[in-house]
Motif scaffolding. Structure first.
Motif, PDB file in Angstrom:
ATOM      1  N   LEU A   1       0.757  -1.240   0.125  1.00  9.53           N
ATOM      2  CA  LEU A   1      -0.048   0.101   0.154  1.00  9.53           C
ATOM      3  C   LEU A   1       0.855   1.161   0.230  1.00  9.53           C
ATOM      4  N   GLN A   2       2.008   1.280   0.818  1.00 15.38           N
ATOM      5  CA  GLN A   2       2.847   2.344   0.747  1.00 15.38           C
ATOM      6  C   GLN A   2       3.417   2.808  -0.668  1.00 15.38           C
TER       7      GLN A   2
ATOM      8  N   SER B   1       4.291  10.964   0.432  1.00 18.89           N
ATOM      9  CA  SER B   1       5.647  10.528   1.127  1.00 18.89           C
ATOM     10  C   SER B   1       5.004  10.004   2.401  1.00 18.89           C
ATOM     11  N   LEU B   2       5.962   9.190   2.958  1.00 16.79           N
ATOM     12  CA  LEU B   2       5.844   8.434   4.096  1.00 16.79           C
ATOM     13  C   LEU B   2       6.142   9.460   5.235  1.00 16.79           C
ATOM     14  N   ILE B   3       5.548   9.761   6.124  1.00 15.84           N
ATOM     15  CA  ILE B   3       5.860  10.684   7.470  1.00 15.84           C
ATOM     16  C   ILE B   3       6.096   9.618   8.502  1.00 15.84           C
ATOM     17  N   SER B   4       5.341   8.626   9.103  1.00 13.09           N
ATOM     18  CA  SER B   4       5.640   7.845   9.958  1.00 13.09           C
ATOM     19  C   SER B   4       4.824   6.469   9.790  1.00 13.09           C
ATOM     20  N   GLU B   5       5.384   5.417  10.407  1.00  8.80           N
ATOM     21  CA  GLU B   5       4.690   4.165  10.368  1.00  8.80           C
ATOM     22  C   GLU B   5       5.141   3.398  11.760  1.00  8.80           C
TER      23      GLU B   5
ATOM     24  N   SER C   1       0.037   0.972  11.559  1.00  6.95           N
ATOM     25  CA  SER C   1      -0.678   2.221  10.931  1.00  6.95           C
ATOM     26  C   SER C   1       0.385   3.190  10.124  1.00  6.95           C
ATOM     27  N   VAL C   2      -0.053   3.720   9.406  1.00  3.63           N
ATOM     28  CA  VAL C   2       0.768   4.567   8.258  1.00  3.63           C
ATOM     29  C   VAL C   2       0.276   6.030   8.078  1.00  3.63           C
ATOM     30  N   LEU C   3       1.228   7.145   8.452  1.00  3.12           N
ATOM     31  CA  LEU C   3       0.902   8.214   7.941  1.00  3.12           C
ATOM     32  C   LEU C   3       1.485   8.655   6.881  1.00  3.12           C
ATOM     33  N   MET C   4       1.006   9.283   5.899  1.00  5.55           N
ATOM     34  CA  MET C   4       1.802   9.734   4.687  1.00  5.55           C
ATOM     35  C   MET C   4       0.977  11.210   4.143  1.00  5.55           C
ATOM     36  N   GLU C   5       1.885  11.875   3.386  1.00  7.25           N
ATOM     37  CA  GLU C   5       1.427  13.249   3.162  1.00  7.25           C
ATOM     38  C   GLU C   5       1.462  13.460   1.545  1.00  7.25           C
ATOM     39  N   LEU C   6       0.439  13.948   1.088  1.00  8.31           N
ATOM     40  CA  LEU C   6       0.499  14.395  -0.474  1.00  8.31           C
ATOM     41  C   LEU C   6       1.381  15.631  -0.833  1.00  8.31           C
ATOM     42  N   THR C   7       2.489  15.126  -1.215  1.00  7.93           N
ATOM     43  CA  THR C   7       3.531  16.131  -1.529  1.00  7.93           C
ATOM     44  C   THR C   7       3.625  16.487  -2.942  1.00  7.93           C
TER      45      THR C   7
END
Length: 128
Positions: free
Chosen positions: A90-91, A100-104, A120-126
């Motif tokens: 998924l990442q 872009s991945l921020i944290s997992e 859990s995965v936190l991503m940002e639309l860059t």
């Protein structure tokens, strides 16, 4: 049931939907959602999520990293679909869609099941 929410809540379903309220949200939460989408529809689901976020908007998703109750065809004993997420599949899909991945981080199961663990995965639309 709640008339005070009329016009403020919409029904939509992944993988394909139009951006509700014109899109451009700050964040989207997909907690225990993406694991139920067939693999052939994940790219379309990622595109739908992307359309809903503004630049630098964030996506937080959680999926099982361990489920020992899957019996056959990626389904549990109740017939529910649980697509595994090997090698952060998924990442990679979201990164190819401008995230872009921020944290997992890993999580124990909130229902106390020893056979289930979560990531859990936190991503940002860059790149919008």
């Amino acid at each position: 049931i709640h008339p005070e929410l009329f016009g403020r809540v919409l029904h939509a379903a992944l993988p394909d939907f139009e951006s509700p309220f014109g899109g451009k949200f700050d964040g989207i939460l997909c907690s225990a959602v993406l694991m139920h989408i067939p693999e052939s529809q994940l790219l379309s689901a990622a595109s739908s999520i992307r359309r809903c976020l503004k630049k630098n908007g964030r996506l937080l998703y959680s999926v099982p990293s361990k489920r020992s109750d899957i019996v056959e065809g990626n389904r549990d004993t109740n017939g529910r679909l649980f697509i595994p997420d090997p090698s952060n599949r998924l990442q990679v899909i979201f990164e190819r869609n401008g995230f872009s991945l921020i944290s997992e981080w890993s999580n124990a199961d909130s229902l106390g099941r020893d056979s289930v663990e979560w990531v859990s995965v936190l991503m940002e639309l860059t790149n919008s």
